[in-house]
Design an enzyme around this catalytic site. Structure first.
Site, mmCIF file in Angstrom:
data_model
loop_
_atom_site.group_PDB
_atom_site.id
_atom_site.type_symbol
_atom_site.label_atom_id
_atom_site.label_comp_id
_atom_site.label_asym_id
_atom_site.label_seq_id
_atom_site.Cartn_x
_atom_site.Cartn_y
_atom_site.Cartn_z
ATOM 1 C CG ASP A 133 5.374 0.338 -11.701
ATOM 2 O OD1 ASP A 133 6.331 0.778 -11.049
ATOM 3 O OD2 ASP A 133 4.194 0.385 -11.295
ATOM 4 C CG MET A 134 5.573 -5.234 -9.260
ATOM 5 S SD MET A 134 5.440 -6.480 -10.550
ATOM 6 C CE MET A 134 4.158 -7.521 -9.870
ATOM 7 C CE1 TYR A 178 6.293 -1.867 -1.203
ATOM 8 C CE2 TYR A 178 5.779 -0.607 0.775
ATOM 9 C CZ TYR A 178 6.693 -1.022 -0.175
ATOM 10 O OH TYR A 178 7.994 -0.598 -0.081
ATOM 11 N NE ARG A 201 -3.891 3.348 -6.987
ATOM 12 C CZ ARG A 201 -2.731 3.239 -7.608
ATOM 13 N NH1 ARG A 201 -2.550 3.817 -8.780
ATOM 14 N NH2 ARG A 201 -1.734 2.565 -7.085
ATOM 15 C CG ASP A 252 6.751 -1.135 -7.829
ATOM 16 O OD1 ASP A 252 7.628 -0.286 -8.078
ATOM 17 O OD2 ASP A 252 5.534 -0.953 -8.043
ATOM 18 C CD GLU A 253 9.665 1.540 -11.193
ATOM 19 O OE1 GLU A 253 9.995 2.334 -12.069
ATOM 20 O OE2 GLU A 253 8.777 1.776 -10.366
#
Ligand code: DCP
Ligand code: CA
Ligand code: CA
Length: 627
Positions: free
Chosen positions: A18-19, A23, A60, A120-121
Site C-alpha cells: 500500500d502506498m 495522493y 498527521r 494505491d495498493e
C-alpha cells in the site's frame, strides 16, 4: 454472507503493498518544495476549505485527519500546504494518481502474480519467486542481506534495544525454520527489494505486509507505516488475531460483527476460537459459520487474481447544500459530463487493453419533499452498456429518470440531487483468436435492436460501429446478438496493463539511483518506527475497502421502462440486476464521498469511525533533510 474458500495446504507467500499518503506523494513529486512540509490534498470545492482526501505524515503528526475540511486542518496545522485535486469537466480528475499507481504496479508485477486492488495498493503472490530463491540463493547463502529487509518488522520476534536487525537477520537465515517460514523469509527479501526499486524508479514510498495469505498480509501492511514492511510468521498469527477487535475485521464491520459482540460476547477475532465450527454454523449458517471458524485461525484461501487493471470504471460528483440539482435539465447537463468521462475511459480501456464493459450503472443521492418517506434512498439503476458517448448519456438519463420515478413513488414532489455517479462494470477481455471484435459482440450480446446497436452519430462513432469498420466485420451478423450469459464469457489470458514508465524519474532523486540503505534512511536516517496499535491498523483496513467483498449479495434491481438497448422490444420492462459483488472497490474511492458512504453502507452497513492515531515519531520521515 462470507464464504470460506479452501486454503491450499501448500505454503504460500502473499504480499499486500500500500502506498503511503498516496495522493500527497504524487503531489510532492510534482512539486518537490512540498517534500518534508505538512501537506494534504483537498477536493476542489470551496466550502470550508474543501474536503481532505489525503494527508501527509508530517501533517498527521499535527493531528490533521482525512475527515477534516481544509479550514479545520489550517487551524490545527497553520503551516499546512493544501493542494487542490486537479479538475477536469468541473470535477476531480484522478488520472494523475491513476497513472502514478500504474507506474508502481508495473514494477511490483515483475516478481509474480499481481492484483491491483485499488488506486494505491496491490496483492502479490510471490510463492514461485520465493521458492526459486530458496533453491538458488537462500538468505543464509547471500553475501549480504539487503538493509531494507533487515529493517522488517517480524511479528512475534522479540527484539531488544538496538538488536532488531540482528534478530531479523537470524530469523531470515534460521536453518531449522519450517518450509513456510523459509519461504516467508525469501518473500521478505523480495518485497524489500521491490520497495527499494519502487522508490528509486518512482520516488514513492510504500508499506507492505508479507504473510501466507491475503487476509494476514492485508492486516500487516498498515502496521508500520510509512515506508516499512511487516512479516507475519505462522507462530505470530494467534497473538495477532487475539488482539484484533472483530469490528475491525474485514466483513465484520456490520451486523455480523454486532451479533458476535452482542449475542456471543466475542470481542476479538481470537475470541471466536472458543466456538466449534458446528456451533458457528448452527448460529450463522454453514458458509458464514465455516468462514468465522477459519478466520479465527487465520485461514484464508482467497487467491491473488492476475489483474493489473481495474474491474470497473466510475466517476461522480457531489452537489452539496445549495448546489443540489433540482431540475432534469441540470441533472442532464452533469450526467452528460460524467458520461463523457466514463466513455473516454472505457474507450481507452478497449483500445489499450481490448476489454469491454458490459454494464452501465447510475448512482445518486437525493432528497425530496415527502415527510412520510424521508429516508427513502435513490435506487441505483443499471442496464447493458452501449459504447458511444451519446448512447451512454442517453441510457444514463433513462436510468436517472427511472430511479427518480421510483424514488418519488410517481408522486409530483419537489426533489434535489446531492450527488451523481456513473459506472461501467462487468468488464471482460475480448478473447484471443476471435476473428473480430464484432464476432465477440455478436456472440455475446442479447437479441438487440439492430438500429440501436449500430446507430452512431457523425463524428462520435458508436464503439461497436467503429470496431466493426476496423475489423472489417460483417455487419449483418451483428444484428443477431445473443444474451451475454456470464458463463459464456470466455476470459482471455491475462491482458497486461500497459507499462507506464516513470517518465519524470530523473532530477531531484537522481543522486539516489543506487540507494543502498533502507528506505527509511532515505528520508531522514535513524528514525524510530511508527508502530500503530492493532486497532488502528484494522480501522484503516476497514476504511479502505479495496478488496472484492464477497459477502454482500444484496441486489439492486432496476426496471428500465424506456430502455431501448441491447434488449429486444418485448424485454423493455425486463429487470436488470446489479450485484454488489460486481462493484470494484478499487474505484469507490474515486466517487463522491456521499456515494462512497452509500456503497460502503451496502457492504458494511454500520459506519466505522476513524480512531487511528499516529505516533509522534513520524514527522521526520519526510524531513527536508533526507539524503
Ligand atoms: N482516497 C480518497 N478518498 C478516500 C480515501 C482515499 O480520495 N475516502 C484517495 C486518496 C489517498 C488514496 O486514495 O491518497 C489512497 O488511500 P489510502 O486509504 O490508502 O490512504 P493514503 O495512501 O492517503 O494514506 P496511508 O499512508 O494511510 O495509506
Ligand atoms: Ca495508501
Ligand atoms: Ca490504500
Amino acid at each position: 454472507m462470507p464464504v470460506a474458500r479452501p486454503e491450499s495446504q501448500e505454503p504460500r507467500v502473499i504480499a499486500h503493498v500500500d502506498m503511503d499518503c498516496f495522493y500527497v506523494q504524487v503531489e510532492q513529486r510534482r512539486n518537490p518544495d512540498l517534500r518534508g512540509v505538512p501537506t494534504a490534498v483537498v477536493q476542489y470545492n470551496s466550502w470550508k476549505g474543501g474536503g481532505l482526501i489525503a494527508v501527509g505524515y508530517e501533517a498527521r503528526n499535527f493531528g490533521v485527519k482525512r475527515s477534516m475540511r481544509g479550514d479545520e486542518a489550517k487551524r490545527v496545522c497553520p503551516d499546512i500546504q493544501l493542494v487542490q485535486v486537479p479538475v477536469a469537466r468541473g470535477k476531480a480528475d484522478l488520472n494523475l494518481y491513476r497513472s502514478a499507481g500504474s507506474e508502481v504496479v508495473a514494477i511490483l508485477s515483475t516478481k509474480g502474480k499481481c492484483e491491483r486492488a485499488s488506486i494505491d495498493e496491490v496483492y502479490l503472490d510471490l510463492t514461485d519467486a520465493a521458492k526459486s530463491m530458496l533453491l538458488e540463493s537462500p538468505p543464509a547463502m547471500l553475501d549480504s542481506i539487503p538493509e531494507e529487509a533487515l529493517k522488517s518488522h517480524v511479528l512475534g520476534l522479540s527484539s531488544g534495544e538496538n538488536k532488531g536487525e540482528d534478530d531479523v537477520r537470524k530469523w531470515l537465515c534460521q536453518p531449522d525454520a519450517d518450509y513456510q517460514d523459509k519461504l516467508l523469509a525469501c518473500g521478505t527479501i523480495i518485497v524489500a527489494e521491490l520497495r527499494v526499486r519502487v522508490l528509486q524508479e518512482t520516488k514513492f514510498t510504500c508499506s507492505a505486509g508479507i504473510a501466507r495469505n491475503k487476509m494476514l498480509a492485508k492486516l500487516a501492511s498498515p502496521m508500520h507505516k510509512p515506508a516499512q514492511q511487516t512479516v507475519v510468521p505462522a507462530t505470530s498469527v494467534p497473538d495477532l488475531l487475539a488482539s484484533l477487535p472483530v469490528k475491525k475485521m474485514k466483513q465484520l464491520g456490520g451486523k455480523l460483527g454486532t451479533s458476535l459482540q452482542d449475542d456471543l460476547g466475542v470481542n476479538t477475532v481470537g475470541d471466536l476460537l472458543k466456538f466449534s465450527e458446528q456451533k458457528l454454523q448452527d448460529l450463522y449458517g454453514i458458509n458464514t459459520g465455516t468462514w468465522l471458524w477459519k478466520i479465527a485461525r487465520g485461514i484464508n484461501g482467497d487467491e491473488v487474481e492476475d489483474r493489473l487493471l481495474p474491474k470497473s470504471h466510475g466517476c461522480g460528483k457531489t452537489f452539496p447544500g445549495p448546489m443540489a440539482l433540482k431540475t432534469t435539465s441540470s441533472v442532464k447537463q452533469w450526467v452528460n459530463q460524467l458520461c463523457e468521462e466514463l466513455s473516454e475511459r472505457i474507450q481507452s480501456d478497449l483500445n489499450q487493453n481490448k476489454r469491454i464493459a458490459q454494464t452501465l450503472t447510475l448512482h445518486a443521492r437525493a432528497f425530496k419533499e415527502d415527510e412520510l418517506d424521508p429516508l427513502k434512498k435513490f435506487p441505483s439503476k443499471s442496464c447493458p452498456l452501449r459504447y458511444g458517448t451519446s448512447k451512454i448519456q442517453e441510457d444514463a438519463m433513462h436510468l436517472f429518470e427511472s430511479g427518480l420515478s421510483d424514488f418519488l413513488n410517481s408522486k409530483n414532489l419537489g426533489w434535489g440531487i446531492t450527488s451523481l455517479a456513473v459506472g461501467a462494470s462487468k468488464i471482460v477481455d475480448i478473447p484471443n483468436g476471435t476473428t473480430s471484435i464484432l464476432k465477440y459482440l455478436t456472440e455475446k450480446r442479447t437479441s438487440c435492436n439492430p438500429s440501436d446497436c449500430s446507430d452512431a452519430l457523425p463524428g462520435e462513432p458508436d464503439h461497436a460501429t467503429s470496431l466493426i469498420s476496423q475489423k472489417d466485420a460483417d455487419t449483418k451478423s451483428y444484428k443477431e446478438c445473443k444474451v451475454p450469459l456470464e458463463s459464456e464469457v470466455e476470459e482471455n489470458p491475462k491482458t497486461k496493463a500497459s507499462r507506464e514508465s516513470a517518465s519524470d524519474s530523473k532530477g531531484l532523486f537522481d543522486r539516489d539511483a543506487n540507494v543502498k540503505g533502507t528506505i527509511l534512511r532515505y528520508f531522514s536516517g535513524g528514525c524510530s518506527s511508527n508502530q500503530r496499535s492493532t486497532s488502528e491498523v484494522e480501522t484503516n483496513q476497514l476504511e479502505e475497502e479495496e478488496e472484492k467483498i464477497s459477502s454482500s449479495t444484496a441486489n439492486i434491481t432496476s426496471s428500465h421502462p424506456n430502455l431501448n438497448l441491447n434488449q429486444n422490444k418485448n424485454a423493455l420492462s425486463e429487470n436488470w440486476i446489479y450485484n454488489i459483488e460486481e462493484i470494484d472497490l478499487s474505484v469507490v474511492d474515486e466517487l463522491p464521498l456521499e456515494i462512497q458512504r452509500e456503497i460502503r453502507g451496502w457492504i458494511h452497513p454500520s459506519k466505522r469511525i476513524n480512531t487511528a492515531k499516529r505516533g509522534s515519531t513520524v514527522a521526520h520521515y519526510f524531513s527536508p533533510a533526507r539524503k
